[in-house]
Design a protein around this motif. Structure first.
Motif, mmCIF file in Angstrom:
data_model
loop_
_atom_site.group_PDB
_atom_site.id
_atom_site.type_symbol
_atom_site.label_atom_id
_atom_site.label_comp_id
_atom_site.label_asym_id
_atom_site.label_seq_id
_atom_site.Cartn_x
_atom_site.Cartn_y
_atom_site.Cartn_z
ATOM 1 N N LYS A 252 -23.316 25.164 48.972
ATOM 2 C CA LYS A 252 -23.092 26.527 49.425
ATOM 3 C C LYS A 252 -22.122 27.205 48.475
ATOM 4 O O LYS A 252 -21.374 26.549 47.738
ATOM 5 C CB LYS A 252 -22.516 26.516 50.841
ATOM 6 C CG LYS A 252 -23.457 25.902 51.869
ATOM 7 C CD LYS A 252 -22.812 25.887 53.245
ATOM 8 C CE LYS A 252 -23.751 25.247 54.277
ATOM 9 N NZ LYS A 252 -23.134 25.195 55.620
ATOM 10 N N GLU A 253 -22.114 28.512 48.497
ATOM 11 C CA GLU A 253 -21.300 29.252 47.531
ATOM 12 C C GLU A 253 -19.816 28.933 47.699
ATOM 13 O O GLU A 253 -19.072 28.836 46.723
ATOM 14 C CB GLU A 253 -21.542 30.762 47.686
ATOM 15 C CG GLU A 253 -20.844 31.582 46.607
ATOM 16 C CD GLU A 253 -21.371 32.995 46.541
ATOM 17 O OE1 GLU A 253 -20.578 33.877 46.183
ATOM 18 O OE2 GLU A 253 -22.558 33.209 46.844
ATOM 19 N N GLU A 254 -19.371 28.723 48.940
ATOM 20 C CA GLU A 254 -17.953 28.445 49.154
ATOM 21 C C GLU A 254 -17.552 27.066 48.648
ATOM 22 O O GLU A 254 -16.351 26.770 48.496
ATOM 23 C CB GLU A 254 -17.600 28.585 50.634
ATOM 24 C CG GLU A 254 -18.405 27.692 51.565
ATOM 25 C CD GLU A 254 -19.626 28.399 52.108
ATOM 26 O OE1 GLU A 254 -20.133 27.984 53.170
ATOM 27 O OE2 GLU A 254 -20.077 29.393 51.461
ATOM 28 N N GLU A 255 -18.559 26.204 48.347
ATOM 29 C CA GLU A 255 -18.249 24.887 47.801
ATOM 30 C C GLU A 255 -18.172 24.884 46.275
ATOM 31 O O GLU A 255 -17.800 23.889 45.667
ATOM 32 C CB GLU A 255 -19.319 23.882 48.248
ATOM 33 C CG GLU A 255 -19.350 23.652 49.740
ATOM 34 C CD GLU A 255 -20.462 22.709 50.155
ATOM 35 O OE1 GLU A 255 -20.163 21.593 50.602
ATOM 36 O OE2 GLU A 255 -21.643 23.090 50.005
ATOM 37 N N LEU A 256 -18.525 26.015 45.662
ATOM 38 C CA LEU A 256 -18.494 26.133 44.205
ATOM 39 C C LEU A 256 -17.171 26.709 43.736
ATOM 40 O O LEU A 256 -16.486 27.430 44.471
ATOM 41 C CB LEU A 256 -19.639 27.033 43.715
ATOM 42 C CG LEU A 256 -21.058 26.505 43.925
ATOM 43 C CD1 LEU A 256 -22.070 27.584 43.556
ATOM 44 C CD2 LEU A 256 -21.304 25.246 43.108
ATOM 45 N N ASN A 257 -16.834 26.418 42.478
ATOM 46 C CA ASN A 257 -15.640 26.965 41.846
ATOM 47 C C ASN A 257 -15.798 28.484 41.735
ATOM 48 O O ASN A 257 -16.752 28.973 41.123
ATOM 49 C CB ASN A 257 -15.486 26.333 40.449
ATOM 50 C CG ASN A 257 -14.245 26.835 39.738
ATOM 51 O OD1 ASN A 257 -13.601 27.799 40.140
ATOM 52 N ND2 ASN A 257 -13.922 26.180 38.634
ATOM 53 N N PRO A 258 -14.875 29.272 42.305
ATOM 54 C CA PRO A 258 -15.003 30.740 42.249
ATOM 55 C C PRO A 258 -15.094 31.265 40.826
ATOM 56 O O PRO A 258 -15.829 32.232 40.561
ATOM 57 C CB PRO A 258 -13.737 31.231 42.965
ATOM 58 C CG PRO A 258 -13.315 30.090 43.828
ATOM 59 C CD PRO A 258 -13.697 28.847 43.094
ATOM 60 N N ASP A 259 -14.318 30.671 39.895
ATOM 61 C CA ASP A 259 -14.391 31.116 38.500
ATOM 62 C C ASP A 259 -15.783 30.861 37.934
ATOM 63 O O ASP A 259 -16.327 31.691 37.188
ATOM 64 C CB ASP A 259 -13.356 30.372 37.644
ATOM 65 C CG ASP A 259 -11.933 30.805 37.977
ATOM 66 O OD1 ASP A 259 -11.776 31.930 38.492
ATOM 67 O OD2 ASP A 259 -10.999 30.026 37.712
ATOM 68 N N PHE A 260 -16.380 29.730 38.283
ATOM 69 C CA PHE A 260 -17.725 29.408 37.811
ATOM 70 C C PHE A 260 -18.738 30.420 38.352
ATOM 71 O O PHE A 260 -19.615 30.889 37.620
ATOM 72 C CB PHE A 260 -18.094 27.994 38.244
ATOM 73 C CG PHE A 260 -19.502 27.600 37.888
ATOM 74 C CD1 PHE A 260 -19.826 27.249 36.597
ATOM 75 C CD2 PHE A 260 -20.497 27.579 38.871
ATOM 76 C CE1 PHE A 260 -21.129 26.885 36.271
ATOM 77 C CE2 PHE A 260 -21.794 27.221 38.543
ATOM 78 C CZ PHE A 260 -22.109 26.869 37.249
ATOM 79 N N ILE A 261 -18.610 30.764 39.632
ATOM 80 C CA ILE A 261 -19.515 31.750 40.233
ATOM 81 C C ILE A 261 -19.431 33.076 39.490
ATOM 82 O O ILE A 261 -20.448 33.705 39.165
ATOM 83 C CB ILE A 261 -19.177 31.949 41.726
ATOM 84 C CG1 ILE A 261 -19.452 30.655 42.510
ATOM 85 C CG2 ILE A 261 -19.967 33.116 42.309
ATOM 86 C CD1 ILE A 261 -19.002 30.715 43.956
ATOM 87 N N GLU A 262 -18.217 33.505 39.190
ATOM 88 C CA GLU A 262 -18.022 34.768 38.487
ATOM 89 C C GLU A 262 -18.590 34.701 37.064
ATOM 90 O O GLU A 262 -19.217 35.655 36.584
ATOM 91 C CB GLU A 262 -16.524 35.097 38.439
ATOM 92 C CG GLU A 262 -16.218 36.441 37.784
ATOM 93 C CD GLU A 262 -14.726 36.743 37.780
ATOM 94 O OE1 GLU A 262 -14.306 37.641 37.017
ATOM 95 O OE2 GLU A 262 -13.979 36.077 38.535
ATOM 96 N N GLN A 263 -18.405 33.566 36.403
ATOM 97 C CA GLN A 263 -18.901 33.414 35.032
ATOM 98 C C GLN A 263 -20.427 33.423 34.991
ATOM 99 O O GLN A 263 -21.038 34.022 34.093
ATOM 100 C CB GLN A 263 -18.341 32.119 34.431
ATOM 101 C CG GLN A 263 -16.848 32.179 34.153
ATOM 102 C CD GLN A 263 -16.210 30.795 34.074
ATOM 103 O OE1 GLN A 263 -16.833 29.777 34.384
ATOM 104 N NE2 GLN A 263 -14.937 30.758 33.677
ATOM 105 N N VAL A 264 -21.050 32.770 35.957
ATOM 106 C CA VAL A 264 -22.519 32.765 36.021
ATOM 107 C C VAL A 264 -23.039 34.176 36.286
ATOM 108 O O VAL A 264 -24.028 34.615 35.674
ATOM 109 C CB VAL A 264 -23.014 31.785 37.103
ATOM 110 C CG1 VAL A 264 -24.525 31.964 37.339
ATOM 111 C CG2 VAL A 264 -22.723 30.353 36.705
#
Length: 590
Positions: A252-264
């Motif tokens: 789930k999105e909350e289990e991912l690194n927030p910086d990684f989500i933003e970079q993707v």
């Protein structure tokens, strides 16, 4: 509006079976149905570096391209996913996910090199995905870029296939994006922050020296700089804790690194906003059928042991599309003539006017659907076919007129012939009565509309065939005096001579009209040919000016960085190109 292709998931485009590359017919069928321009994004990189994850994100999906979760390469060959472009209406986004490079199970790099080359040839944006930082090891792993000139020919001319001839490749090659996964360094130099693009350019700086070690260091960097002047770099943090990486697509999105989500998200936004339509030389946009043709041409060349040639691929595509353009133009011409022409036409000029209008529309259809018609070969083929069809219509028109007139003559003069057989005119004054009746019937014949261009000729031929019958009636008319007979004979002969003269004049007038129309058609073809060649010459000059601008920028950069030898080489290239451009500007179309 062009039909929209939206595949529910990826399909194999090029299968890699036992080291052999084979095109999937089902994928080609999908491409053939895409009439919209295509934006083609291909991703390559070492196996197990997360390429498929990024491609799924570009497709706007969590699942699609297989991610795999082991140390074995999961994707084989090249897989394709066609979706509506989310930011460009009336465009299709074609995503190409390639099998991982460096798979130890394959045992050699030959197959990897071809996969790398095909990804470059087919894409408008080429993404190279790697792990960690851009160090010498990363550059060594990117040795495929140094092999491009051994795998690809820009054109069919011998001896013109080296890094120094990079301008020939740049016009075909895609934009280059380097994605760095699991990046842990701080982006700064001498304590000052830098961007990912700055980091890439610093990593591509050449080392001074000509020794073997310097050459090994410089070769991949030089190839990237020359072949891909349009470059971009993105860095990505670890996506999640290591224990979760095996099921990344399920997190789930909350289990991912927030910086990684933003970079993707930043990566996807850039790719979707800045990736251009795949184009051919001259800026010609590629749609699904054209991409299908490129795939077949390149893979067939590889399978036959030849090098894929970009120029030949474009020429092969031009042959296919220009042949189809001629067929479309001829079909349009025949459709228009079928709707407009009712045979026989009253005059030859009526038919020629209809031909000229339909011919003009057919040429417009050809121009719209053709490209790179070298030396106007296909336009001349079209012209020859249109001229042949004009001649055929003229023959059909003449025959239709003849058949119509013959039937009409039988209908009108049939009762008169029956009266002659019954002896109606075998009496004193019968000859004059016969001639009077014949003149009445001729007037009736002339009053019937749309007999066509053979009306007079067929009538005179018919009357001539009945001269023996007329002479027989004249001979039996014993009540006429010899003088009256002479007068009648002379009058009949005068009418016949006048009719013959009129027939010859009409035939001559028809021939003159035909020659005038052919001359007008020829001049119109010549005008269109001249305009087409002028546009092609202007387009070539525009491409050369764009290439010159790139070379001037490269020379200025080389001078600034102190590469005198490379600068002088570039200067020679610039001078050669300027010379060609001056020659092109001064040449005229004969």
């Amino acid at each position: 509006m062009a039909p929209e292709i939206n595949l529910p998931g990826p399909v194999s485009l090029i299968d890699n079976t036992k080291g052999q590359l084979v095109v999937n017919p089902e994928a080609l069928k999908i491409l053939s149905a895409i009439t919209q321009p295509v934006v083609v994004v291909a991703i390559v990189g070492l196996y197990r570096t997360g390429k498929s994850y990024l491609m799924n994100k570009l497709a706007g999906k969590k699942n699609g391209f297989s991610l795999g979760s082991t140390v074995r390469s999961h994707t084989k060959g090249i897989w394709m996913w066609c979706v509506p472009h989310p930011k460009k209406p009336e465009h299709t986004l074609v995503l190409l996910d390639t099998e991982g490079l460096g798979d130890i199970e394959k045992g050699d790099n030959e197959n990897d090199s071809w996969i790398f080359a095909l990804a470059v040839l087919l894409s408008s944006t080429f993404v190279y995905n790697s792990m960690g930082t851009i160090n010498q090891q990363a550059m060594d792993q990117l040795h495929y870029v140094t092999e491009l000139t051994d795998r690809i020919k820009a054109n069919s001319s011998p001896g013109n296939n080296s890094v120094e001839d990079s301008a020939d490749f740049v016009s075909f090659f895609p934009a280059f994006v380097w994605t760095l996964r699991d990046f842990t360094l701080e982006l700064e130099v001498d304590g000052e922050p830098i961007t990912a693009d700055d980091y890439l350019e610093l990593s591509l700086k050449l080392r001074k020296g000509t020794d073997k070690k310097s050459k090994s260091f410089n070769d991949p960097r030089l190839c990237i700089r020359k072949f891909f002047p349009n470059r971009k770099c993105f860095i990505f943090d670890w996506p999640a804790q290591k224990k979760y990486l095996a099921r990344l697509e399920q997190l789930k999105e909350e289990e991912l690194n927030p910086d990684f989500i933003e970079q993707v998200a930043e990566f996807c936004s850039y790719i979707l906003s800045h990736s251009n339509v795949k184009t051919l030389s001259g800026g010609i946009p590629v749609n699904g059928p054209r991409l299908e043709s490129l795939v077949l041409t390149y893979v067939n060349a590889i399978s036959s042991g030849d090098l894929p040639c970009m120029e030949n691929a474009v020429l092969a595509l031009a042959q296919i599309e220009n042949s189809a353009a001629v067929e479309k133009a001829i079909a349009h011409y025949e459709q228009q003539m079928g709707q407009k022409v009712q045979l026989p036409t009253e005059t030859l000029q009526e038919l020629l006017d209809l031909h000229r209008d339909s011919e003009r529309e057919a040429i417009e259809v050809f121009m719209k659907n053709s490209f790179k018609d070298v030396d106007q070969t296909f336009q001349r083929k079209l012209g020859a076919q249109l001229e042949a069809r004009q001649d055929d219509f003229c023959k059909q028109n003449s025959k239709a007129s003849s058949d119509c007139c013959m039937a009409l003559l039988q209908d009108i003069f049939g009762p008169l012939e029956e009266d002659v057989k019954q002896g109606t005119f075998s009496k004193p004054g019968g000859y004059r009565l016969f001639i009077q009746k014949q003149q009445e019937l001729k007037k009736k014949y002339y009053q019937v509309p749309r007999k066509g261009i053979q009306a007079e000729e067929i009538l005179q031929t018919y009357l001539k065939s009945k001269e023996s019958m007329t002479d027989a009636i004249l001979q039996t008319d014993q009540t006429l005096t010899e003088k009256e007979k002479e007068i009648e004979v002379e009058r009949v002969k005068a009418e016949s001579a006048q009719a013959s003269t009129k027939m010859l004049q009409e035939i001559q007038r028809k021939n003159e009209q035909m020659m005038e129309q052919k001359e007008r058609s020829y001049q119109e073809h010549l005008k269109q040919l001249t305009e087409k060649m002028e546009r092609d010459r202007a387009q070539l000059l525009k491409e050369q000016e764009r290439t010159l601008a790139l070379k001037l920028q490269e020379q200025e950069r080389l001078l600034k960085e102190g590469f005198q030898t490379e600068s002088r080489k570039m200067q020679n290239e610039i001078q050669d190109l300027q010379k060609k451009m001056r020659q092109r500007r001064t040449c005229t179309i004969s």
